[in-house]
Scaffold this motif. Structure first.
Motif, short mmCIF file in Angstrom:
data_model
loop_
_atom_site.label_atom_id
_atom_site.label_comp_id
_atom_site.label_asym_id
_atom_site.label_seq_id
_atom_site.Cartn_x
_atom_site.Cartn_y
_atom_site.Cartn_z
N SER A 245 -5.56 8.57 8.28
CA SER A 245 -6.54 8.10 7.30
C SER A 245 -5.89 8.02 5.91
O SER A 245 -6.14 7.08 5.15
N ALA A 246 -5.06 9.01 5.61
CA ALA A 246 -4.44 9.03 4.27
C ALA A 246 -3.39 7.94 4.13
O ALA A 246 -3.35 7.20 3.14
N VAL A 247 -2.52 7.82 5.14
CA VAL A 247 -1.42 6.86 5.03
C VAL A 247 -1.91 5.46 5.37
O VAL A 247 -2.56 5.26 6.38
N GLY B 65 -2.48 2.18 0.84
CA GLY B 65 -2.35 2.96 -0.38
C GLY B 65 -0.89 3.30 -0.66
O GLY B 65 -0.44 3.27 -1.81
N PHE C 51 -7.89 8.05 -3.74
CA PHE C 51 -7.78 6.96 -2.77
C PHE C 51 -6.78 7.31 -1.68
O PHE C 51 -7.03 7.14 -0.49
N SER D 7 -7.96 9.83 0.79
CA SER D 7 -9.25 9.46 1.40
C SER D 7 -10.33 10.48 1.06
O SER D 7 -11.10 10.90 1.93
N SER E 196 -11.00 5.22 9.45
CA SER E 196 -11.68 6.35 8.83
C SER E 196 -12.72 5.88 7.82
O SER E 196 -13.77 6.49 7.67
#
Ligand code: PFF
Length: 469
Positions: A39-41, A44, A244, A247, A341
């Motif tokens: 979700s984070a990678v 962004g 961002f 997330s 996500s």
């Protein structure tokens, strides 16, 4: 607090859990870490981080971003995961279940749904560009070190309304398909293998970029801070990027926390995710900026920067075309984990709260996004002259979500966890009822959540919105 008193404490929200239907969960601990990392990678790292770093003064912006991740991002992430796992529901219902009285804290979850919509509005468009670039790379037409060639390729894509819409919708259909396979199967499978491969490829690109003649200037831009570049808007953009990137501030991590197993170490997971994610962003910076300077691109070119620069690095590499195809495929796949996500925030809410089955919930969300997202997709063509507050829809969705809604959501999460949910529940959730030996770190995190993170977010937000000037 002694561990025995924590051991006797029920994880908050467990009474609520009984009332909900059984939910799909992540099957392995590694799966959880990877899906959260998934979700984070995403765009962004590969797109937004370089874009903002280039337009916000380089090194100094990176420092602001890193400090924001440490002092704000990690505490907020931990808080969201803890609330989600304790309440075991979508963002809105988790907030409602965790609130001891009738106070409307669930509005944080509702704001998150709005943020998810705004982010998906432009994110699907950029993902569509990445998808289109897979085919442009295959055809060999963009393999060039000439900025005229790479600029023309990008411009012809974004100024064409039909292509912009089609690629965005193709992206939406792919993400919808992934989500329809269900949480553990869909998300874990996609994430597990591909992030490491992307990492290796980024390292290869970074090495090539660093060995280009004139690369030194790019490194200086990335690592030699020029303090005169610190402004209210750089500060806000840095904090916004931290939100961002991780997330957070919109319920995605509440939703993911709800799939966590009870024996998962939340703070350990958050730390691992935050550091890996930050490293991937920095690596993307090292892959891109030396080439930006070596080939004479403008670091502040905006959303087009990566699409102009990356082809020129590959053009100066043996088997560059082959690697460029792989690069865009992997970037697209990384964007899917993030989009899943984002969509999960919408789908889990529509599914559980409005009692619409998952399949239909997914389809309705996709349809809504296809309509809403077209405003962003057409921002460089048919709607390029339509502006609100001086911004096209694309920029407006991006600015308001990252720089206002996510920080506001994060601010209220901190206030909620630090002052309403409270220390006992926070400790119970983060020490797994006393079974983890991490009391010192949890106390430190709670201190940050209570006093440091919310004050920083509030000051940066007010400053960024011009209240102090
Ligand atoms: N963190 C994702 C990225 O950096 O690409 C974007 C994102 C995903 C933001 C999920 C917010 C979110 F809820």
């Amino acid at each position: 607090m002694s561990s025995s008193s924590q051991a006797s404490q029920q994880v908050p929200g467990s009474e609520f859990k009984e009332k909900l239907p059984l939910r799909d969960g992540f099957s392995t601990r590694l799966g959880v870490v990877l899906a959260t990392l998934g979700s984070a990678v995403g765009l962004g790292n590969i797109w937004k981080f370089p874009t903002l770093t280039g337009s916000s003064g380089g090194a100094v912006f990176i420092i602001i971003y890193v400090i924001s991740v440490l002092l704000i991002g990690i505490p907020v992430m931990v808080s969201e995961l803890a609330i989600g796992r304790s309440a075991h529901a979508n963002a809105v219902d988790s907030m409602r279940a965790s609130t001891p009285n009738k106070a409307p804290w669930w509005l944080i979850g509702a704001l998150g749904i709005l943020s998810a919509f705004l982010i998906m509005g432009f994110y699907t468009e950029v993902a569509g560009w990445v998808f289109a670039y897979i085919f442009k790379a295959m055809s060999g037409s963009i393999l060039s070190t000439s900025s005229e060639v790479t600029t023309a390729a990008f411009t012809s894509l974004v100024t064409n309304p039909v292509l912009s819409l089609v690629w965005q919708w193709v992206d939406l259909v792919i993400v919808g398909a992934v989500i329809l396979f269900g949480v553990s199967k869909g998300i874990e499978r996609v994430t597990k293998t591909l992030i490491p491969v992307l990492l290796v490829l980024l390292i290869v690109v970074a090495i090539r970029s660093l060995t280009l003649p004139g690369a030194g200037e790019g490194l200086e831009f990335l690592f030699k801070p020029d303090l005169s570049k610190v402004t209210a808007s750089t500060l806000l953009a840095g904090v916004g990027l931290a939100f961002f990137k991780l997330s957070i501030g919109m319920g995605a991590m509440i939703t993911y926390g709800s799939y966590f197993r009870q024996d998962q170490n939340i703070s350990g997971t958050a730390l691992r995710v935050a550091f890996s994610d930050m490293s991937i962003a920095l690596l993307a910076g090292v892959a891109i900026f030396p080439a930006v300077f070596a080939y004479g691109f403008q670091p502040d070119a905006g959303p087009s920067l990566v699409f102009l620069t990356i082809p020129s690095v590959f053009a100066s590499m043996p088997a560059g075309n082959f690697f460029m195809v792989i690069f865009f495929i992997l970037t697209f796949i990384a964007s899917i984990g993030a989009q899943v996500s984002l969509l999960e925030v919408l789908v889990s809410y529509v599914n559980e709260h409005l009692k619409i089955n998952r399949k239909a919930a997914t389809v309705y969300s996709m349809l809504g996004l296809a309509v809403f997202g077209s405003l962003a997709a057409l921002s460089s063509s048919l709607l390029s002259n339509v502006k609100l507050f001086g911004l096209t829809f694309f920029d407006l969705f991006d600015f308001t979500s990252s720089n206002i809604f996510l920080p506001v959501g994060g601010l209220f999460i901190c206030i909620f966890v630090g002052w309403v949910w409270g220390k006992e529940k926070f400790f119970a959730a983060l020490t797994n009822n006393g079974s983890l030996n991490n009391q010192g770190f949890v106390s430190f995190l709670f201190f940050l959540i209570r006093f440091v993170s919310p004050v920083l977010v509030l000051l940066v937000l007010l400053n960024g919105l011009g209240v102090f000037s």
